[in-house]
Design a protein around this motif. Sequence first.
Motif, PDB file in Angstrom:
ATOM      1  N   GLN A 165       0.825  -1.327  -0.060  1.00  0.00           N
ATOM      2  CA  GLN A 165       0.080  -0.032   0.063  1.00  0.00           C
ATOM      3  C   GLN A 165       0.814   1.150   0.146  1.00  0.00           C
ATOM      4  OE1 GLN A 165      -0.334  -3.052   1.526  1.00  0.00           O
ATOM      5  NE2 GLN A 165      -1.538  -2.508   3.446  1.00  0.00           N
ATOM      6  N   GLU A 166       2.196   1.173   0.562  1.00  0.00           N
ATOM      7  CA  GLU A 166       3.074   2.437   0.455  1.00  0.00           C
ATOM      8  C   GLU A 166       3.671   2.633  -0.675  1.00  0.00           C
ATOM      9  OE1 GLU A 166       5.787   1.860   3.735  1.00  0.00           O
ATOM     10  OE2 GLU A 166       4.201   1.613   5.205  1.00  0.00           O
ATOM     11  N   ILE A 167       3.421   1.786  -1.746  1.00  0.00           N
ATOM     12  CA  ILE A 167       4.042   1.853  -3.006  1.00  0.00           C
ATOM     13  C   ILE A 167       3.259   2.082  -4.153  1.00  0.00           C
ATOM     14  CG2 ILE A 167       5.628   0.606  -4.881  1.00  0.00           C
ATOM     15  CD1 ILE A 167       6.645  -1.229  -2.519  1.00  0.00           C
ATOM     16  N   GLU A 168       3.260   3.350  -4.632  1.00  0.00           N
ATOM     17  CA  GLU A 168       2.341   3.703  -5.704  1.00  0.00           C
ATOM     18  C   GLU A 168       3.006   3.784  -7.331  1.00  0.00           C
ATOM     19  OE1 GLU A 168       0.896   8.131  -7.019  1.00  0.00           O
ATOM     20  OE2 GLU A 168       0.942   7.533  -4.693  1.00  0.00           O
ATOM     21  N   TRP A 169       2.275   3.000  -8.004  1.00  0.00           N
ATOM     22  CA  TRP A 169       3.017   2.842  -9.405  1.00  0.00           C
ATOM     23  C   TRP A 169       1.756   3.251 -10.374  1.00  0.00           C
ATOM     24  CZ3 TRP A 169       1.388  -0.736 -12.919  1.00  0.00           C
ATOM     25  CH2 TRP A 169       0.669  -1.961 -12.424  1.00  0.00           C
ATOM     26  N   LYS A 170       2.303   3.601 -11.767  1.00  0.00           N
ATOM     27  CA  LYS A 170       1.416   4.118 -12.805  1.00  0.00           C
ATOM     28  C   LYS A 170       1.816   3.533 -14.081  1.00  0.00           C
ATOM     29  CE  LYS A 170       1.019   8.161 -13.555  1.00  0.00           C
ATOM     30  NZ  LYS A 170       0.752   9.778 -13.567  1.00  0.00           N
ATOM     31  N   ALA A 171       1.253   2.942 -14.982  1.00  0.00           N
ATOM     32  CA  ALA A 171       1.636   2.509 -16.156  1.00  0.00           C
ATOM     33  C   ALA A 171       1.630   3.693 -17.357  1.00  0.00           C
ATOM     34  CB  ALA A 171       0.947   1.505 -16.844  1.00  0.00           C
ATOM     35  N   VAL A 172       2.604   4.008 -17.759  1.00  0.00           N
ATOM     36  CA  VAL A 172       2.470   5.287 -18.736  1.00  0.00           C
ATOM     37  C   VAL A 172       3.491   4.685 -20.207  1.00  0.00           C
ATOM     38  CG1 VAL A 172       2.732   6.957 -16.974  1.00  0.00           C
ATOM     39  CG2 VAL A 172       4.957   5.898 -17.968  1.00  0.00           C
ATOM     40  N   ARG A 173       3.368   5.621 -21.165  1.00  0.00           N
ATOM     41  CA  ARG A 173       3.916   4.907 -22.460  1.00  0.00           C
ATOM     42  C   ARG A 173       5.295   5.324 -22.222  1.00  0.00           C
ATOM     43  NH1 ARG A 173      -0.356   7.465 -26.718  1.00  0.00           N
ATOM     44  NH2 ARG A 173      -1.937   6.266 -26.340  1.00  0.00           N
ATOM     45  N   ALA A 174       6.260   4.590 -22.750  1.00  0.00           N
ATOM     46  CA  ALA A 174       7.531   4.490 -22.840  1.00  0.00           C
ATOM     47  C   ALA A 174       7.978   5.360 -23.750  1.00  0.00           C
ATOM     48  CB  ALA A 174       8.172   2.937 -23.064  1.00  0.00           C
ATOM     49  N   GLN A 175       9.104   5.945 -23.713  1.00  0.00           N
ATOM     50  CA  GLN A 175       9.899   6.876 -24.655  1.00  0.00           C
ATOM     51  C   GLN A 175      10.861   6.347 -25.392  1.00  0.00           C
ATOM     52  OE1 GLN A 175      11.908   8.935 -21.625  1.00  0.00           O
ATOM     53  NE2 GLN A 175      10.601  10.850 -21.879  1.00  0.00           N
ATOM     54  N   GLY A 176      11.108   6.861 -26.682  1.00  0.00           N
ATOM     55  CA  GLY A 176      12.103   6.444 -27.845  1.00  0.00           C
ATOM     56  C   GLY A 176      11.674   5.477 -28.603  1.00  0.00           C
ATOM     57  N   VAL A 194       1.080   1.043 -26.369  1.00  0.00           N
ATOM     58  CA  VAL A 194       0.872   0.243 -25.090  1.00  0.00           C
ATOM     59  C   VAL A 194       1.642   0.945 -24.012  1.00  0.00           C
ATOM     60  CG1 VAL A 194       1.319  -1.674 -24.141  1.00  0.00           C
ATOM     61  CG2 VAL A 194       0.866  -1.642 -26.534  1.00  0.00           C
ATOM     62  N   ALA A 195       0.777   0.997 -22.858  1.00  0.00           N
ATOM     63  CA  ALA A 195       1.306   1.781 -21.692  1.00  0.00           C
ATOM     64  C   ALA A 195       2.101   0.661 -21.059  1.00  0.00           C
ATOM     65  CB  ALA A 195       0.430   2.554 -20.834  1.00  0.00           C
ATOM     66  N   SER A 196       3.367   0.507 -21.316  1.00  0.00           N
ATOM     67  CA  SER A 196       4.231  -0.528 -20.850  1.00  0.00           C
ATOM     68  C   SER A 196       5.146  -0.093 -19.808  1.00  0.00           C
ATOM     69  CB  SER A 196       5.068  -1.514 -21.832  1.00  0.00           C
ATOM     70  OG  SER A 196       5.602  -0.455 -22.610  1.00  0.00           O
ATOM     71  N   ALA A 197       5.696   1.119 -20.125  1.00  0.00           N
ATOM     72  CA  ALA A 197       6.617   1.712 -18.850  1.00  0.00           C
ATOM     73  C   ALA A 197       6.059   1.855 -17.470  1.00  0.00           C
ATOM     74  CB  ALA A 197       7.145   3.103 -19.464  1.00  0.00           C
ATOM     75  N   VAL A 198       6.591   1.879 -16.333  1.00  0.00           N
ATOM     76  CA  VAL A 198       6.241   2.119 -15.145  1.00  0.00           C
ATOM     77  C   VAL A 198       6.916   3.065 -14.457  1.00  0.00           C
ATOM     78  CG1 VAL A 198       5.876   1.056 -12.878  1.00  0.00           C
ATOM     79  CG2 VAL A 198       5.751  -0.578 -14.851  1.00  0.00           C
ATOM     80  N   HIS A 199       5.825   4.064 -13.660  1.00  0.00           N
ATOM     81  CA  HIS A 199       6.379   5.030 -12.965  1.00  0.00           C
ATOM     82  C   HIS A 199       5.819   4.603 -11.489  1.00  0.00           C
ATOM     83  CE1 HIS A 199       6.559   9.182 -15.074  1.00  0.00           C
ATOM     84  NE2 HIS A 199       7.675   8.420 -15.533  1.00  0.00           N
ATOM     85  N   LEU A 200       7.138   4.271 -10.628  1.00  0.00           N
ATOM     86  CA  LEU A 200       6.943   4.070  -9.404  1.00  0.00           C
ATOM     87  C   LEU A 200       7.148   5.109  -8.215  1.00  0.00           C
ATOM     88  CD1 LEU A 200       7.674   0.648  -7.863  1.00  0.00           C
ATOM     89  CD2 LEU A 200       9.007   2.481  -6.864  1.00  0.00           C
TER      90      LEU A 200
END
Length: 137
Positions: free
Chosen positions: A13-24, A33-39
């Motif tokens: 619960q203390e870790i928040e992550w979101k899927a975003v589109r990768a760069q490059g 596809v939103a395969s990159a992850v922002h944690l």
Amino acid sequence: MLRISRELAVPEQEIEWKAVRAQGAGGQNVNKVASAVHLRFDIRASSLPEPCKARLFQLDDKRITKEGVIVIKAQRHRSREKNLEEALDRLKALIRGAAVPRRPRIPTRPPLSAEARRLEAKKKRSLAKALRKRVTE
């Protein structure tokens, strides 16, 4: 539970992550596809022990913001699951490094023989340079 070591764990619960589109480069997969992850992990609001939190704040790491939030972006893999796993591994490594207190440095002295060698080398160098000088009568 994200297990850091035998005695240290972080609740999910203390870790928040979101899927975003990768760069490059990557073609259609990267564009759609939103395969990159922002944690994101808030150090202040976490259940980590206070000494561990203090050592995390002392780290000179660009992933730790001024507000005390660790931000990790993982986008190496094609799948979201692998990127999430990599981001969690990076977070684990960062916390594991701060969990162990650094041993205090014990100041030591060089041996007398090393000091004598150094002084002898300085004398030889000085003599060699003195011989290059102009001779005065």
